[in-house]
Design an enzyme around this catalytic site. Structure first.
Site, PDB file in Angstrom:
ATOM      1  N   CYS A  28       0.835  -1.209   0.000  1.00  0.00           N
ATOM      2  CA  CYS A  28       0.000   0.000   0.000  1.00  0.00           C
ATOM      3  C   CYS A  28       0.872   1.263   0.000  1.00  0.00           C
ATOM      4  O   CYS A  28       1.589   1.517   0.970  1.00  0.00           O
ATOM      5  CB  CYS A  28      -0.898  -0.049   1.236  1.00  0.00           C
ATOM      6  SG  CYS A  28      -1.738   1.480   1.652  1.00  0.00           S
ATOM      7  N   CYS A  31       0.155   3.807   2.779  1.00  0.00           N
ATOM      8  CA  CYS A  31       0.611   3.230   4.055  1.00  0.00           C
ATOM      9  C   CYS A  31       2.104   3.480   4.234  1.00  0.00           C
ATOM     10  O   CYS A  31       2.553   3.821   5.332  1.00  0.00           O
ATOM     11  CB  CYS A  31       0.348   1.725   4.085  1.00  0.00           C
ATOM     12  SG  CYS A  31      -1.381   1.261   3.915  1.00  0.00           S
TER      13      CYS A  31
END
Length: 103
Positions: A28, A31
């Site tokens: 991600c 993230c």
């Protein structure tokens, strides 16, 4: 310091007065952008809030339990109970405000 959760075990986080759970994944992008912000925040707020990183791929039961639909997702626990949740990348000041609002 950002603590890493494994084996779907939140027992340590639930013992904290205030814990910030970071639900994320290695693949991600947002993230990865959030990780250094959380590391900085954990150092600034040491003793006030404990920060935990939870990889949703390695801890799927926790993701289900906390109804994580999108990542990064941040869940704030107060005395072991869910006190707030926010989704997506946010700058450090926004995260500080989020924590303060849910103390």
């Amino acid at each position: 310091m950002v603590n890493v959760i494994s084996n779907n075990d939140l027992s340590e986080a639930k013992k904290e007065k205030l814990a910030l759970l970071d639900f994320s994944a290695t693949w991600c992008g947002p993230c990865s952008m959030l990780a250094p912000v959380l590391k900085e925040l954990s150092e600034e707020l040491a003793g006030e809030v404990a920060v935990y990183s939870i990889d949703v791929d390695q801890n799927p039961q926790l993701a289900i339990e906390y109804q994580i639909m999108n990542i990064p997702a941040l869940v704030l626990l107060k005395d072991g109970e869910k006190a707030g949740m926010t989704v997506g990348f946010q700058p450090k000041e926004s995260l500080k405000k989020f924590i303060e609002e849910h103390r």
